[in-house]
Motif scaffolding. Structure first.
Motif, PDB file in Angstrom:
ATOM      1  N   ALA A 214       0.828  -1.212   0.000  1.00  0.00           N
ATOM      2  CA  ALA A 214       0.000   0.000   0.000  1.00  0.00           C
ATOM      3  C   ALA A 214       0.859   1.257   0.000  1.00  0.00           C
ATOM      4  O   ALA A 214       0.603   2.205  -0.749  1.00  0.00           O
ATOM      5  CB  ALA A 214      -0.931  -0.011   1.209  1.00  0.00           C
ATOM      6  N   GLY A 215       1.910   1.270   0.834  1.00  0.00           N
ATOM      7  CA  GLY A 215       2.749   2.454   0.954  1.00  0.00           C
ATOM      8  C   GLY A 215       3.584   2.721  -0.284  1.00  0.00           C
ATOM      9  O   GLY A 215       3.640   3.848  -0.791  1.00  0.00           O
ATOM     10  N   LEU A 216       4.253   1.671  -0.785  1.00  0.00           N
ATOM     11  CA  LEU A 216       5.077   1.841  -1.990  1.00  0.00           C
ATOM     12  C   LEU A 216       4.198   2.120  -3.205  1.00  0.00           C
ATOM     13  O   LEU A 216       4.578   2.900  -4.085  1.00  0.00           O
ATOM     14  CB  LEU A 216       5.929   0.594  -2.217  1.00  0.00           C
ATOM     15  N   GLY A 217       3.014   1.477  -3.248  1.00  0.00           N
ATOM     16  CA  GLY A 217       2.094   1.746  -4.349  1.00  0.00           C
ATOM     17  C   GLY A 217       1.636   3.193  -4.350  1.00  0.00           C
ATOM     18  O   GLY A 217       1.602   3.841  -5.399  1.00  0.00           O
ATOM     19  N   ALA A 218       1.304   3.722  -3.171  1.00  0.00           N
ATOM     20  CA  ALA A 218       0.871   5.117  -3.077  1.00  0.00           C
ATOM     21  C   ALA A 218       1.980   6.063  -3.501  1.00  0.00           C
ATOM     22  O   ALA A 218       1.758   7.016  -4.258  1.00  0.00           O
ATOM     23  CB  ALA A 218       0.423   5.426  -1.643  1.00  0.00           C
ATOM     24  N   LEU A 219       3.202   5.787  -3.029  1.00  0.00           N
ATOM     25  CA  LEU A 219       4.322   6.668  -3.332  1.00  0.00           C
ATOM     26  C   LEU A 219       4.623   6.686  -4.827  1.00  0.00           C
ATOM     27  O   LEU A 219       4.742   7.752  -5.443  1.00  0.00           O
ATOM     28  CB  LEU A 219       5.553   6.211  -2.554  1.00  0.00           C
ATOM     29  N   SER A 220       4.727   5.500  -5.422  1.00  0.00           N
ATOM     30  CA  SER A 220       5.059   5.440  -6.852  1.00  0.00           C
ATOM     31  C   SER A 220       3.898   5.935  -7.711  1.00  0.00           C
ATOM     32  O   SER A 220       4.113   6.536  -8.772  1.00  0.00           O
ATOM     33  CB  SER A 220       5.444   4.016  -7.257  1.00  0.00           C
ATOM     34  N   ALA A 221       2.664   5.743  -7.252  1.00  0.00           N
ATOM     35  CA  ALA A 221       1.508   6.231  -8.014  1.00  0.00           C
ATOM     36  C   ALA A 221       1.518   7.752  -8.098  1.00  0.00           C
ATOM     37  O   ALA A 221       1.336   8.332  -9.175  1.00  0.00           O
ATOM     38  CB  ALA A 221       0.215   5.740  -7.365  1.00  0.00           C
ATOM     39  N   HIS A 222       1.746   8.404  -6.976  1.00  0.00           N
ATOM     40  CA  HIS A 222       1.711   9.868  -6.980  1.00  0.00           C
ATOM     41  C   HIS A 222       2.952  10.463  -7.641  1.00  0.00           C
ATOM     42  O   HIS A 222       2.862  11.512  -8.300  1.00  0.00           O
ATOM     43  CB  HIS A 222       1.541  10.386  -5.554  1.00  0.00           C
ATOM     44  N   TYR A 223       4.088   9.788  -7.499  1.00  0.00           N
ATOM     45  CA  TYR A 223       5.286  10.270  -8.191  1.00  0.00           C
ATOM     46  C   TYR A 223       5.111  10.125  -9.702  1.00  0.00           C
ATOM     47  O   TYR A 223       5.425  11.046 -10.467  1.00  0.00           O
ATOM     48  CB  TYR A 223       6.511   9.481  -7.724  1.00  0.00           C
ATOM     49  N   GLY A 224       4.590   8.971 -10.135  1.00  0.00           N
ATOM     50  CA  GLY A 224       4.347   8.762 -11.559  1.00  0.00           C
ATOM     51  C   GLY A 224       3.331   9.742 -12.104  1.00  0.00           C
ATOM     52  O   GLY A 224       3.496  10.279 -13.210  1.00  0.00           O
ATOM     53  N   MET A 225       2.267  10.023 -11.327  1.00  0.00           N
ATOM     54  CA  MET A 225       1.259  10.976 -11.769  1.00  0.00           C
ATOM     55  C   MET A 225       1.845  12.375 -11.903  1.00  0.00           C
ATOM     56  O   MET A 225       1.572  13.094 -12.881  1.00  0.00           O
ATOM     57  CB  MET A 225       0.089  10.987 -10.778  1.00  0.00           C
ATOM     58  N   ALA A 226       2.673  12.784 -10.911  1.00  0.00           N
ATOM     59  CA  ALA A 226       3.290  14.113 -10.977  1.00  0.00           C
ATOM     60  C   ALA A 226       4.231  14.223 -12.179  1.00  0.00           C
ATOM     61  O   ALA A 226       4.267  15.255 -12.863  1.00  0.00           O
ATOM     62  CB  ALA A 226       4.045  14.407  -9.679  1.00  0.00           C
ATOM     63  N   GLN A 227       4.983  13.153 -12.452  1.00  0.00           N
ATOM     64  CA  GLN A 227       5.877  13.158 -13.618  1.00  0.00           C
ATOM     65  C   GLN A 227       5.067  13.256 -14.910  1.00  0.00           C
ATOM     66  O   GLN A 227       5.448  13.980 -15.839  1.00  0.00           O
ATOM     67  CB  GLN A 227       6.731  11.882 -13.626  1.00  0.00           C
TER      68      GLN A 227
END
Length: 288
Positions: A214-227
């Motif tokens: 859940a934590g790594l998914g949230a982090l990579s999801a929002h980083y990918g979205m921002a990129q």
């Protein structure tokens, strides 16, 4: 050529975000079987804190400047509330239904992008949004069964996510995607802790793998979205994100035996074809 490469990079980052959001939803659902939803939000942010402490040292000079701090605060207050409602939906509704209801968000994104970012409402973008929304309706075929308190909360979350995404787009004008994610963790971690302490339940070692997912998914999801938002307009990316619905239906079927039928694939085909046409049109426009 450079514009074309940026377009493809934006789509690649969006693909990472879509997969990560689905991983986050599975981890959150599994955690919510033993922990409170407020704890789920806290542990998602806590995992993110450990990650940014380990790999995010280069971002601290930018973060310490606290540029646009008020906008960061507003974005994360809105997003935290939206994800609380969304997580309730993940726990109580089939995954495909949650993502389908969430994708009323393009209506809000298109409105906010026009009002706040002055983005153009081109024909291909409107067509892709309409086609994606139609595909979602084919998948879930909403009727009286969808009139559910949890479904209403997901619809509220969708509006919150739409506004949050527009605020992220504004933040990318002056902040790096990494700094946006760091501020998300720094603001939402204390919010999550304060909420979790009001409904704390025992935590076991068996919860740790789901916390990480859940934590790594949230982090990579929002980083990918921002990129992705740094490279492409929000009204391009949101129609592409409709593909998360059929993907979530497949995950729900594989892991939770949630019903899946021909309608899911028919709706997915409508989503894919409408987005494919929009992508071709945008590539032709950017290649001029």
């Amino acid at each position: 050529m450079a514009d074309n490469r940026q377009f493809l990079h934006g789509l690649a980052w969006m693909a990472l975000a879509m997969g990560s959001f689905i991983g986050m939803s599975v981890g959150s659902r599994e955690l919510a079987a033993t922990l409170s939803i407020r704890q789920v939000l806290f542990f998602r942010a806590l995992v993110g804190l450990f990650v940014i402490l380990a790999v995010g040292r280069s971002l601290w000079p930018e973060v310490r400047r606290a540029a646009q701090i008020r906008l960061h605060l507003w974005r994360n207050l809105i997003h935290f509330t939206a994800q609380y409602f969304w997580t309730i939906g993940v726990v109580l509704l089939p995954l495909a239904s949650v993502f389908a209801l969430e994708f009323t968000m393009p209506i809000w994104v298109t409105l906010f992008a026009w009002l706040l970012l002055k983005e153009r409402l081109t024909g291909p973008r409107l067509l892709a949004t309409a086609g994606g929304f139609l595909g979602v309706q084919v998948i879930v075929r909403p009727g009286i069964a969808m009139v559910d308190p949890a479904a209403a909360l997901v619809l509220i979350a969708a509006a919150g996510y739409g506004l949050s995404m527009i605020l992220v787009k504004r933040l990318t004008r002056h902040a790096s995607p990494g700094a946006i994610v760091v501020w998300m963790i720094l603001i939402q971690l204390p919010l999550g802790l304060a909420a979790a302490l009001t409904d704390w339940r025992p935590v076991s070692i068996a919860d740790i793998p789901w916390m990480l997912l859940a934590g790594l998914g949230a982090l990579s999801a929002h980083y990918g979205m921002a990129q992705a938002l740094r490279r492409l307009d929000a009204s391009i990316l949101i129609p592409v994100d409709f593909l998360r619905v059929p993907l979530a239906a497949l995950v729900g079927f594989a892991f939770y035996a949630e019903a899946i039928d021909l309608w899911v694939f028919l709706g997915g085909a409508i989503i894919l074809l409408s987005n494919f046409q929009a992508v071709l049109a945008e590539r032709r426009r950017m290649g001029r």
